[in-house]
Every structure is written in C-alpha cells, then in structure tokens.
Design an enzyme around this catalytic site. Structure first.
Site, PDB file in Angstrom:
ATOM      1  N   ILE A  18       0.840  -1.204   0.000  1.00 18.98           N
ATOM      2  CA  ILE A  18       0.000   0.000   0.000  1.00 18.98           C
ATOM      3  C   ILE A  18       0.873   1.252   0.000  1.00 18.98           C
ATOM      4  CG2 ILE A  18      -1.835   1.264   1.210  1.00 18.98           C
ATOM      5  CD1 ILE A  18      -2.737  -1.443   2.409  1.00 18.98           C
TER       6      ILE A  18
ATOM      7  N   LEU B 103      12.745  -1.955   5.092  1.00 21.93           N
ATOM      8  CA  LEU B 103      12.994  -2.986   4.070  1.00 21.93           C
ATOM      9  C   LEU B 103      13.057  -4.377   4.701  1.00 21.93           C
ATOM     10  CD1 LEU B 103      15.554  -1.241   1.658  1.00 21.93           C
ATOM     11  CD2 LEU B 103      13.069  -1.431   1.421  1.00 21.93           C
TER      12      LEU B 103
ATOM     13  N   ILE C  55      10.905   2.458  12.375  1.00 17.04           N
ATOM     14  CA  ILE C  55      10.040   3.439  13.047  1.00 17.04           C
ATOM     15  C   ILE C  55      10.258   3.437  14.559  1.00 17.04           C
ATOM     16  CG2 ILE C  55       8.207   3.599  11.307  1.00 17.04           C
ATOM     17  CD1 ILE C  55       6.653   1.491  13.066  1.00 17.04           C
TER      18      ILE C  55
ATOM     19  N   ALA D 228       4.307  -1.685   8.998  1.00 17.61           N
ATOM     20  CA  ALA D 228       3.777  -2.715   9.911  1.00 17.61           C
ATOM     21  C   ALA D 228       4.219  -4.085   9.442  1.00 17.61           C
ATOM     22  CB  ALA D 228       2.245  -2.668   9.927  1.00 17.61           C
ATOM     23  N   GLU D 229       4.173  -5.037  10.357  1.00 15.83           N
ATOM     24  CA  GLU D 229       4.108  -6.439   9.960  1.00 15.83           C
ATOM     25  C   GLU D 229       2.643  -6.663   9.619  1.00 15.83           C
ATOM     26  OE1 GLU D 229       6.285  -8.839   9.545  1.00 15.83           O
ATOM     27  OE2 GLU D 229       8.017  -7.650  10.122  1.00 15.83           O
ATOM     28  N   SER D 230       2.351  -7.188   8.412  1.00 10.86           N
ATOM     29  CA  SER D 230       0.965  -7.137   7.936  1.00 10.86           C
ATOM     30  C   SER D 230       0.338  -8.488   7.612  1.00 10.86           C
ATOM     31  CB  SER D 230       0.892  -6.244   6.689  1.00 10.86           C
ATOM     32  OG  SER D 230       1.505  -6.895   5.590  1.00 10.86           O
TER      33      SER D 230
ATOM     34  N   THR E  77      -6.664  -1.447  10.078  1.00 11.60           N
ATOM     35  CA  THR E  77      -7.405  -2.483   9.359  1.00 11.60           C
ATOM     36  C   THR E  77      -8.754  -2.751  10.006  1.00 11.60           C
ATOM     37  OG1 THR E  77      -7.385  -4.864   8.970  1.00 11.60           O
ATOM     38  CG2 THR E  77      -6.003  -4.106  10.732  1.00 11.60           C
ATOM     39  N   ASP E  78      -9.684  -3.335   9.228  1.00 10.21           N
ATOM     40  CA  ASP E  78     -10.980  -3.722   9.803  1.00 10.21           C
ATOM     41  C   ASP E  78     -10.849  -4.947  10.708  1.00 10.21           C
ATOM     42  OD1 ASP E  78     -10.531  -5.660   7.860  1.00 10.21           O
ATOM     43  OD2 ASP E  78     -12.435  -5.367   6.803  1.00 10.21           O
ATOM     44  N   GLU E  79      -9.691  -5.629  10.649  1.00 10.62           N
ATOM     45  CA  GLU E  79      -9.560  -6.871  11.421  1.00 10.62           C
ATOM     46  C   GLU E  79      -9.573  -6.616  12.923  1.00 10.62           C
ATOM     47  OE1 GLU E  79      -6.827  -9.673   9.808  1.00 10.62           O
ATOM     48  OE2 GLU E  79      -6.904  -8.751   7.839  1.00 10.62           O
TER      49      GLU E  79
ATOM     50  N   TYR F 204      -1.961 -10.551  14.833  1.00 12.69           N
ATOM     51  CA  TYR F 204      -1.869  -9.379  13.943  1.00 12.69           C
ATOM     52  C   TYR F 204      -2.937  -8.353  14.307  1.00 12.69           C
ATOM     53  CZ  TYR F 204      -2.828  -6.533   9.787  1.00 12.69           C
ATOM     54  OH  TYR F 204      -3.084  -5.475   8.947  1.00 12.69           O
TER      55      TYR F 204
ATOM     56  N   LYS G 270      -2.554  -4.473  15.825  1.00 15.76           N
ATOM     57  CA  LYS G 270      -3.089  -3.273  15.160  1.00 15.76           C
ATOM     58  C   LYS G 270      -4.105  -2.574  16.076  1.00 15.76           C
ATOM     59  CE  LYS G 270      -2.413  -1.984  11.493  1.00 15.76           C
ATOM     60  NZ  LYS G 270      -1.389  -1.042  10.959  1.00 15.76           N
TER      61      LYS G 270
ATOM     62  N   LEU H 244      -3.873 -13.623  -0.099  1.00 19.35           N
ATOM     63  CA  LEU H 244      -4.728 -14.510  -0.894  1.00 19.35           C
ATOM     64  C   LEU H 244      -4.608 -14.304  -2.409  1.00 19.35           C
ATOM     65  CD1 LEU H 244      -7.055 -16.672  -0.902  1.00 19.35           C
ATOM     66  CD2 LEU H 244      -8.626 -14.737  -1.060  1.00 19.35           C
TER      67      LEU H 244
ATOM     68  N   ASN I 293     -14.159 -16.313  -0.098  1.00 21.25           N
ATOM     69  CA  ASN I 293     -12.826 -16.606  -0.638  1.00 21.25           C
ATOM     70  C   ASN I 293     -12.917 -17.465  -1.899  1.00 21.25           C
ATOM     71  OD1 ASN I 293     -11.713 -15.144   1.424  1.00 21.25           O
ATOM     72  ND2 ASN I 293     -11.325 -16.934   2.734  1.00 21.25           N
TER      73      ASN I 293
END
Ligand code: NAD
Ligand code: TYD
Length: 354
Positions: free
Chosen positions: A11, A33, A58, A81-83, A132-134, A158, A162, A198, A257
């Site tokens: 993103i 990186l 960061i 982030a770790e995503s 995120t919505d999660e 995760y 967040k 996915l 899915n």
C-alpha cells in the site's frame, strides 16, 4: 512535505506513487525494508527530486526525531507494519515489536516534534494511523457491517497488535493533543502485493500449476478494495478528516474466498486458453481462529468526506491478474529463497502431496 512510513510495501508504494501524481508534494519514505519491502516498487521515482528514501526502523526514536527536525513534514502517513496474519500465528513477537512498540515510538517522536511547532503549523499537522478492519473481530452472515463505534475484538495476534496501535494513537490524541486520525480499511488488492496474501498467492500458484490452498470451506467473507481506491480515501481523510476521529474504508465488495479464487481462475483461463485453473483448488486445514466475515459500513467517510470506491471488483481483479501476468520479473524478484521457505512451512499438506 509529508513523511510516509512503510512506503516500500504494497500500500505504501501505491500511496507514494498516487500522492506524487495527484498532490505533487514531496515525500520522505522511511522503511526498514523487511521481507515485505522492495525498493523496486518505487523504481519509477529514481531521480525524482520530490522523493527521498531513508532505510530505518520506526522504533528508532533518535532517527525519527532527526528526520522530523530536518524535514519538518506537515503530516505523517503511518503504514509501516508487519501485515500478514498467518505470519503472526507462526511468530507473534515481530508484530508486537513493529506494530505496537514501533507505533508508540513513532507517536512519541511525532509528539515531541509537534510540541515545538509554531501554532499554525501545529494546528495543520496530522498523524494518519493506517489500520485495518480486522481489529473489529468477526461478523456472522447477515450481521450489520462494522461502523466506527463497533468494539475492538481482535482475534489474531496481527489484529491485536493493530488494535493496540489504534488505542495508543487515540491515547496520544486524547492525552497529549497530537492531531491523530485513524482509518480502518478492508482487504486491499492490486499490483505489487506480496504473494503471501490470498489474491497474489493464488495467481502465482495458478501460473506455476501449483495447488490453490483454500482454508477450510472457503466460505469466509472479506470486503475487497482496490489499493488505488484506498489511496484516494487516505488523501481525502488527510485533507478533510476530523482530528481525533476514525474512518472506516471499504470496497462495497463482499465476496467469499471461493468466489475470489474462481474470479481469478476465470481471468487466467481467458488469458491462457485451454487451461482450467480452478481444477487446482485444494481445501486445506483451516486457519486457527479464522474470522468468518468482515464488512464495512462506510457511511461516515461517504457522507462527511464524499468518498466512495471507484473501481468495481470485477474490473479491479481483471486488471490485477493482468498486472501479475505482465510483471513476472517482479514476482520472480520477491519470491526469493526466504519466500519459498515460508510457503513450505505454511502449506505442509500441499508440499507433502506434491
Ligand atoms: P506490507 O507488508 O506490504 O508493507 C509493510 C512495509 O512496512 C514494508 O515495506 C516493510 O519493509 C515496512 N516495515 C515493516 N516494519 C517496519 C519498521 N519497523 N520500520 C519501518 N518500516 C517497516 O503491508 P501493506 O499491505 O502495504 O499494509 C500497509 C499498512 O496498511 C499496514 O499498517 C497494514 O496493517 C494496513 N492495512 C493493510 C491492508 C491490506 O489489505 N494489505 C488492509 C488494511 C490496512
Ligand atoms: P489474507 O490475504 O491473508 O488476508 P486476511 O486474513 O487479512 O483477511 O486472506 C484473505 C482470506 O483468504 C482469509 O479468509 C484467509 C484466506 N486464505 C486462504 O484461504 N488461503 C490462503 O492461502 C491465504 C493466504 C488466505
């Protein structure tokens, strides 16, 4: 100028390209990186005087403080982030370090800097926390979509990391006055997404004739948003969003899915006549704690900021699959030895069967 964290990821790179194209305001990109960040994602900006890259963490408060002092950005767009949720199940610790500790240190450095700004600059400053919505947890079929008042009920390491970052961002606003806005967005798709998620994973496997691993019954529902639409939403929030608020961002595109995988296979079948890629679908062991459904109520961002997604899922998925078909060099570059090791660990049944 603005500071973007995590600008070499999926993103972040889309956001920087979109920002320089649409807003034409200089960008400083701070990215560590990790395996998910690729300098090649922004190769088109080589030599562009409006773009600067710094490799760093960061969580390195001295580095971040120095960058803020030297460059005086008017906003921080925090994407680093770790995503990847599955990695957070395999190893939660890096998620705590990057998403919780990293975000807190960034907030701390931003606040220390913000306090020194003259009043007009301080009033215009923004810290945009991209989430995120999660964090909201799981919905049942038919249950009302997540609005901004939905309680945080994270189910994975995760999502918990967040959610913690969201809470700290809120606290830095409420306690210290830092002008924070948080966005909670649904699943993104588009070019340059690492092939552990996915959609790019399915394209990558299908092209290689490898099994397409669908977790459980494959009837879990996600809301899908093209990354370009996410970028326009972030611009709108940065421009007109109310300080201290949160904004949910979604694609109005709920799909199971299995529907997503079949949509990918259809585009691939058209591109490679004779092949029937859906034959590669394999149902594998479900993800532990797998959320059944995410859905976004976007009333706030639609009514307050006049934002809505522009790219229909059918068109977006077609364009995305074609991007991967025409960027085999990018895929080959990011699927290094470390990537293969992850895939072998993550999908043992498929690799045992192969
Ligand atoms: P990504 O994994 O593709 O990219 C993350 C980037 O952050 C990488 O370039 C990585 O090198 C960098 N990074 C990681 N740790 C860092 C650190 N400590 N310091 C500096 N840089 C670091 O992730 P993405 O999919 O582009 O997601 C970006 C943000 O958007 C994340 O905060 C994620 O939670 C959020 N988000 C993602 C989605 C999605 O569907 N991908 C949806 C909603 C929200
Ligand atoms: P993912 O892209 O990992 O995003 P998230 O878990 O953050 O929503 O996964 C999207 C959905 O696809 C999720 O329900 C898990 C499922 N999935 C599979 O069925 N197989 C896979 O190999 C992967 C990576 C995901």
């Amino acid at each position: 100028m603005i500071l973007v964290t995590g600008g070499c990821g999926f993103i972040g790179s889309a956001f920087i390209l979109d920002w320089l194209d649409q807003v034409r305001e200089p960008v400083l990109n701070l990215d560590l990186l990790t395996y998910a960040g690729h300098l090649g994602n922004l190769r088109d900006l080589d030599g562009n005087p409006a773009y600067r890259f710094v490799r760093g963490d960061i969580a390195d408060i001295d580095l971040v403080s120095r960058l803020l002092r030297e460059h005086r950005p008017r906003a921080i767009v925090h994407l680093a982030a770790e995503s990847h949720l599955d990695r957070s199940i395999a190893a939660p610790e890096p998620f705590i370090q990057a998403n919780v500790v990293g975000t807190c240190r960034l907030l701390q450095a931003a606040h220390d800097h913000w306090r020194t700004l003259p009043p007009t600059e301080a009033a215009a400053f923004r810290f945009l926390n991209v989430s995120t919505d999660e964090v909201f947890g799981s919905l049942e079929p038919g249950e009302a979509a997540f609005d901004e008042a939905h309680p945080h009920r994270p189910n994975s390491p995760y999502a918990a990391s967040k959610a913690a970052a969201d809470h700290f961002a809120r606290a830095w606003h409420r306690t210290f006055g830092l002008p924070v806005i948080t966005t909670n967005c649904s699943n993104n798709y588009g070019p340059r997404q690492f092939p552990e998620k996915l959609i790019p994973l399915m394209v990558h496997n299908a092209l290689a004739g490898q099994p397409l691993p669908v977790y459980g019954d494959g009837r879990q529902v996600r809301d899908w948003l093209h990354v370009v639409d996410h970028c326009s939403a972030l611009r709108a929030v940065l421009d007109r969003g109310r300080v201290g608020e949160t904004y949910n961002i979604g694609g109005r595109s709920e799909r199971t899915n299995l529907e997503v995988v079949h949509a990918i296979c259809k585009v691939l079948d058209e591109a490679r006549p004779g092949a029937h890629h859906a034959d590669l679908v394999r149902h594998v062991e479900d993800r532990p704690g797998h959320d059944r459904r995410y859905a976004i109520d976007d009333t706030r961002i639609a009514t307050e900021l006049g934002w809505r997604p522009a790219i229909a899922f059918e068109q977006g998925i077609r364009d995305t699959v074609h991007w991967y078909l025409t960027h085999a060099d990018w895929v080959a570059c990011v699927t290094s030895g470390a990537y293969r090791h992850w895939v072998e660990q993550q999908y043992p049944s498929i690799h045992a069967a192969a």
